[in-house]
Design an enzyme around this catalytic site. Structure first.
Site, PDB file in Angstrom:
ATOM      1  N   HIS A   1     -10.789  18.405  31.156  1.00 48.11           N
ATOM      2  CA  HIS A   1      -9.261  18.508  30.986  1.00 48.11           C
ATOM      3  C   HIS A   1      -8.385  17.339  30.009  1.00 48.11           C
ATOM      4  O   HIS A   1      -9.005  16.125  30.442  1.00 48.11           O
ATOM      5  CB  HIS A   1      -8.437  18.275  31.768  1.00 48.11           C
ATOM      6  CG  HIS A   1      -7.177  18.016  31.901  1.00 48.11           C
ATOM      7  ND1 HIS A   1      -6.876  20.297  32.230  1.00 48.11           N
ATOM      8  CD2 HIS A   1      -5.831  17.206  32.289  1.00 48.11           C
ATOM      9  CE1 HIS A   1      -4.942  19.807  31.888  1.00 48.11           C
ATOM     10  NE2 HIS A   1      -4.858  18.333  31.916  1.00 48.11           N
TER      11      HIS A   1
ATOM     12  N   ASP B   1      -5.997  21.602  37.910  1.00 50.90           N
ATOM     13  CA  ASP B   1      -5.792  20.141  37.521  1.00 50.90           C
ATOM     14  C   ASP B   1      -5.658  19.528  38.539  1.00 50.90           C
ATOM     15  O   ASP B   1      -5.347  18.266  38.324  1.00 50.90           O
ATOM     16  CB  ASP B   1      -5.077  20.258  36.116  1.00 50.90           C
ATOM     17  CG  ASP B   1      -5.297  21.259  35.176  1.00 50.90           C
ATOM     18  OD1 ASP B   1      -6.844  21.711  35.242  1.00 50.90           O
ATOM     19  OD2 ASP B   1      -4.414  21.508  34.235  1.00 50.90           O
TER      20      ASP B   1
ATOM     21  N   SER C   1      -1.376 -18.262 -18.022  1.00 54.20           N
ATOM     22  CA  SER C   1      -1.148 -20.051 -17.941  1.00 54.20           C
ATOM     23  C   SER C   1      -1.706 -20.267 -17.217  1.00 54.20           C
ATOM     24  O   SER C   1      -0.916 -19.602 -16.004  1.00 54.20           O
ATOM     25  CB  SER C   1       0.074 -20.492 -19.155  1.00 54.20           C
ATOM     26  OG  SER C   1       1.001 -19.853 -18.202  1.00 54.20           O
TER      27      SER C   1
ATOM     28  N   CYS D   1      -9.134 -15.674 -24.040  1.00 54.09           N
ATOM     29  CA  CYS D   1      -8.681 -16.893 -22.660  1.00 54.09           C
ATOM     30  C   CYS D   1     -10.239 -18.258 -22.855  1.00 54.09           C
ATOM     31  O   CYS D   1     -10.192 -18.717 -22.550  1.00 54.09           O
ATOM     32  CB  CYS D   1      -8.689 -16.279 -22.056  1.00 54.09           C
ATOM     33  SG  CYS D   1      -9.811 -14.701 -21.170  1.00 54.09           S
TER      34      CYS D   1
ATOM     35  N   PHE E   1      -4.915 -20.329 -28.256  1.00 52.58           N
ATOM     36  CA  PHE E   1      -4.617 -19.700 -28.104  1.00 52.58           C
ATOM     37  C   PHE E   1      -4.229 -18.909 -29.439  1.00 52.58           C
ATOM     38  O   PHE E   1      -3.246 -18.012 -29.186  1.00 52.58           O
ATOM     39  CB  PHE E   1      -3.093 -19.365 -26.828  1.00 52.58           C
ATOM     40  CG  PHE E   1      -3.916 -17.763 -26.098  1.00 52.58           C
ATOM     41  CD1 PHE E   1      -5.425 -18.010 -25.249  1.00 52.58           C
ATOM     42  CD2 PHE E   1      -3.128 -16.949 -26.348  1.00 52.58           C
ATOM     43  CE1 PHE E   1      -4.934 -16.911 -24.467  1.00 52.58           C
ATOM     44  CE2 PHE E   1      -3.250 -15.668 -25.940  1.00 52.58           C
ATOM     45  CZ  PHE E   1      -4.403 -15.704 -24.616  1.00 52.58           C
TER      46      PHE E   1
END
Length: 927
Positions: free
Chosen positions: A114, A150, A676, A731, A831
């Site tokens: 059940h 049940d 940065s 970078c 850079f």
């Protein structure tokens, strides 16, 4: 299996269904003697699956339409049953009423499965009511049958936590079915061993629920639909059968596929229904908010102001299933987006007709209103249809979508929509495109933010210009996002991860989407490279090979990792006399944020996002404000590839508003940043407020050491490449060269020759070597940098100025010599296209290493020498995340990339990058 005292115990199985068939197979495999299987009669000439399993094993099968007449067992059936000599009846799932004479006859009587924790939810619809009542814990019981409903003594129970998005179907499949089968086997073992308990069910807490019928499944907006949680529980508890229903515009409509929407997290682009008004009987009582549609379905509100998203609706009059977001639309509106067909789309129609003719065994032209199922197709034909469409038209559909587009015309519209839109099938993938003629082609790209697979304006309505660094003209205005947009994107990403298709997707399906995206990127690589050149000033040939080429490689590389992410089994000390097993599980983190720089707009996106998605996360990305265009074009390809809504979200805008909000948002669990060092510190501080995991790829001052024994011409060319690659906006650019004294002057002269050869000009010209700097502010900083170098006493050999007589943000390739260690240009990166050369005494390896390491940065480094001893010594002692030996800028998607010290921490690329987007869970079991 448990060792039994009576392994040959005779068992009769009474019931039906796949569940019954699996219990039958398990008990047979344990060695029990299955003397007979009693099941239902054939339906439509087809046996129940339990009957098929028994017949295949040569076990007698009995099919009774009924067992009793006028409340009395049918004598012939009873005698036939008794002749088998069963010692135990096992009822795994039985829809028939079995007389007590049969139940009590065997030596061990009868056990029944059940699907609830008895005594709660007695009755035939236990699973439905478990969900409708909002139970936090569910499960099943195996009990001894008696003459009540049940109510017999319990043999065993098993519990499971009910998840917020569980449906009747999901709960049954993930727990009640598989664990129920195993538990039935355990129960029989206990009976055979003489150890099975009989626990009387308590009266306290006992409930009996009626069988769920169509009449009971009507939504009562004052009770079962009063709050969002109650409505969600009712819809999922009714599931597809019988289906929670309401009267919509006078027609009975069943709703299913619901999920709770967290408070304050309405899906992006939720809006009133674009068709006729939705009149839902009883819905408006109490003043609740009107329904809204969004990409995943229909939003229905509770009286508490919270809402439920419903994915699917079934029109009971026609039996047709449609996306809930299309409720109230006319057929023309529902099929919108299939006008203006291309030749390729028009060719899909006869191909679709051919497929249907083959499946339906029909000839001639098929009308658009022909219904696939009414024409005789069944569920197996759906699988065939989906596969044939995928193979011949290259459009992937789900079986569920076929059930929602049952006519030929509807399916054709869906196929066209999916070929255009990919992700949510919401019609033609249209957006406010910017169209330009450039590089001998038309390029088209978005200008809006991308949230939940839709391009939308910023919540504020603000925009900002993005400028072509070659012409110094505005390309277009782009959405200027802020905190409100971050909140919307996080809500979409969170829903996609926690309750959407992406969170449930198999790793190999995730891989397939990523490979498809990479293929689309390759198909559009010339357009992407052109947009990258226009927006960032990158030389087109470099953009094509590196900016775009490596982006494609990244997605293909990590697509291959999706189904190879796994944990370990670990031997630990046992808790004797028991034993232990420990294993680890690698899990995605959840919603991740990514903030990318302006020098490699698409490539930096790809380096991080490909690993992030491979791990199973969802993402919000903020591109650099000055270079957002390829990131937004990428979003179009994401949608076309079929990624579910909310997986990828891109918000152009300022770092102080968007980036900071992503870093501070408590639902963003990880942030990856490239930029940065000063901004990296700010990002890290923001992440620390809610202990967010972060990885930082920051600034560098990468030393390149050139020994006199190098291959001279190669060293010169590679050094120039190391400095001037991508206009120096790199970078890992060789920020400072140390050249051994004996070749210093010769090296400088050779570099001057190389610089003189460089062609400066239009980045779209294939002959151009050196394009404009990314934006005006950066050019101004470079000029200040060079002026400071001169003022501190460095020798400016060439360059240091803006290119005269040429429009655009062009900087002359620059060369400094005589640079001393204390100078600003010796310590900080430019850079830009600025080569810094210092000499060092011949043979002074330790001295030059000390000078090279005398920096707070540690991103990359390089050495040129023919001496393996020098190469290895430098590689071992240099403080940098990457060391190039007799080469430079040689990165690869399979090799981890990241820095030390103030160049950050964490890795992009390679297997190690996956660690940034995964968490490890340890599971220890005892048995």
């Amino acid at each position: 299996s448990v060792s039994t005292q009576n392994p040959t115990m005779k068992i009769a199985i009474i019931g039906q269904s796949a569940f019954g068939a699996e219990v039958f197979k398990l008990l047979q495999s344990k060695g029990y003697d299955i003397v007979g299987v009693f099941t239902i009669p054939d339906k439509g000439g087809k046996e129940d699956i339990l009957a098929q399993a028994a017949a295949a094993a040569n076990v007698p099968v009995f099919k009774y339409a009924r067992w009793r007449v006028k409340n009395q067992v049918i004598p012939e059936i009873f005698e036939e049953y008794k002749s088998l000599g069963a010692e135990l009846n096992v009822l795994p799932f039985c829809s028939q009423f079995i007389p007590m004479e049969i139940i009590n006859y065997p030596k061990h009587q009868s056990i029944v499965y059940h699907p609830s924790i008895l005594p709660r939810h007695r009755g035939a619809s236990a699973i439905n009511w478990t969900l409708i009542h909002g139970d936090k814990i569910g499960g099943f019981s195996i009990f001894w049958a008696d003459d009540g409903l049940d109510t017999g003594p319990v043999l065993l129970t098993r519990e499971v936590k009910i998840e917020p998005e569980d449906t009747l179907n999901s709960l049954y499949k993930r727990f009640l079915f598989p664990e129920g089968v195993k538990a039935m086997g355990e129960a029989v073992d206990q009976i055979a061993a003489g150890s099975a308990p009989k626990l009387v069910q308590p009266a306290e807490g006992a409930t009996y629920d009626p069988k769920m019928t169509a009449e009971l499944a009507k939504i009562d907006w004052a009770t079962t639909g009063a709050t969002a949680v109650q409505l969600h529980n009712f819809i999922r508890g009714c599931d597809r059968v019988p289906g929670a229903w309401a009267l919509v515009n006078g027609e009975r409509v069943s709703l299913f596929g619901s999920r709770l929407v967290p408070a304050g997290q309405l899906p992006a682009a939720a809006a009133p229904n674009p068709g006729q008004d939705l009149l839902i009987e009883g819905y408006a009582d109490g003043g609740r908010k009107p329904p809204l549609t969004h990409s995943d379905g229909l939003l229905l509100f509770g009286l508490d102001g919270n809402c439920v998203s419903v994915a699917t609706a079934r029109l009971e009059a026609s039996g047709k299933t449609v996306p809930a977001k299309q409720l109230g639309l006319s057929p023309d509106q529902a099929a919108a987006g299939v006008s203006n067909l291309t030749d390729a789309e028009s060719a899909m129609k006869p191909e679709l007709q051919r497929i249907w003719r083959g499946i339906l065994a029909r000839e001639g032209d098929l009308p658009d209103d022909l219904d696939f199922f009414k024409a005789g197709a069944g569920s197996m034909d759906v699988t065939r249809l989906v596969e044939e469409i995928k193979n011949s038209i290259q459009v992937s559909l789900s079986n569920e979508e076929v059930y929602m587009a049952t006519t030929l015309g509807e399916l054709f519209a869906l196929v066209v929509q999916r070929s255009r839109a990919g992700a949510d099938g919401a019609g033609s993938f249209q957006y406010d495109a910017v169209r330009l003629q450039a590089n001998g082609m038309e390029v088209a790209f978005p200008r809006q933010a991308f949230i939940n697979n839709r391009f939308v304006d910023a919540a504020s309505g603000k925009t900002s210009p993005t400028v072509n660094p070659f012409t110094e003209e505005v390309i277009c205005e782009v959405a200027y996002c802020g905190k409100a947009d971050v909140d919307a994107a996080v809500a979409a990403a969170s829903a996609a991860f926690h309750s959407g298709e992406w969170g449930r997707m198999n790793a190999r399906d995730r891989s397939r989407l990523m490979f498809r995206l990479a293929d689309l990127m390759e198909a559009h690589k010339e357009e992407l490279a052109t947009i990258e050149s226009l927006d960032s000033g990158a030389v087109y040939t470099l953009a094509l090979k590196t900016h775009i080429g490596m982006s494609i490689d990244s997605f293909r590389y990590f697509a291959g990792w999706c189904d190879k992410i796994h944990g370990q089994t670990i031997p630990i000390n046992h808790a004797r006399p028991n034993r232990n097993l420990t294993l680890t599980i690698r899990e995605p983190i959840g919603v991740c944020g990514i903030v990318t720089p302006w020098n490699y707009p698409l490539m930096m996106l790809a380096w991080k996002m490909s690993a992030c998605l491979a791990a199973g996360n969802t993402v919000i990305l903020k591109p650099a404000q000055v270079t957002p265009l390829t990131s937004l074009k990428f979003c179009e390809l994401v949608a076309r590839a079929g990624f579910p809504p909310g997986v990828v979200n891109v918000l152009p805008g300022p770092g102080a508003a968007v980036g900071q909000s992503i870093a501070e948002h408590p639902e963003v669990r990880k942030l990856g940043f490239t930029g940065s060092t000063p901004v990296g510190r700010t990002i890290m501080a923001a992440c620390s407020a809610n202990l967010k995991k972060c990885s930082l790829e920051l600034g560098g001052k990468s030393p390149l050491i050139v020994f006199a024994d190098c291959e001279f011409s190669k060293a010169v060319k590679m050094a120039c490449n190391g400095v001037f690659f991508n206009k120096g906006e790199n970078c890992i650019a060789a920020g400072r060269l140390f050249v051994e004294a004996s070749i210093h002057d010769r090296f400088v002269e050779a570099v001057k020759v190389e610089i003189a050869k460089m062609r400066i000009g239009d980045p779209l010209d294939r002959a151009t070597d050196h394009g404009p700097q990314n934006h005006r502010a950066h050019l101004d900083k470079l000029l200040e940098y060079c002026q400071r170098g001169v003022s501190e006493g460095a020798k400016l050999v060439c360059g240091g100025r803006r290119v005269a007589g040429l429009r655009g943000f062009f900087m002359e390739p620059t060369l400094f010599t005589g640079v001393q260690d204390h100078m600003h240009i010796a310590q900080e990166e430019s850079f830009g296209p600025v080569m810094i050369i210092s000499d060092f005494p011949d043979g002074d390896i330790d001295g030059v290493l000390s000078r090279a390491n005398a920096t707070e940065y540690g991103l990359a480094s390089g050495v040129f020498t023919r001496d393996i001893y020098k190469a290895l010594r430098v590689s071992e002692r240099i403080h940098a995340g990457t060391v190039f030996v007799n080469t430079y800028n040689k990165t690869d998607v399979a090799a981890p990339f990241g820095g030390f010290k103030q160049s950050g921490f964490g890795k992009d690329l390679g297997e190690e990058a996956l660690n940034e987007y995964l968490k490890t869970k340890t599971v220890t079991m005892e048995f």
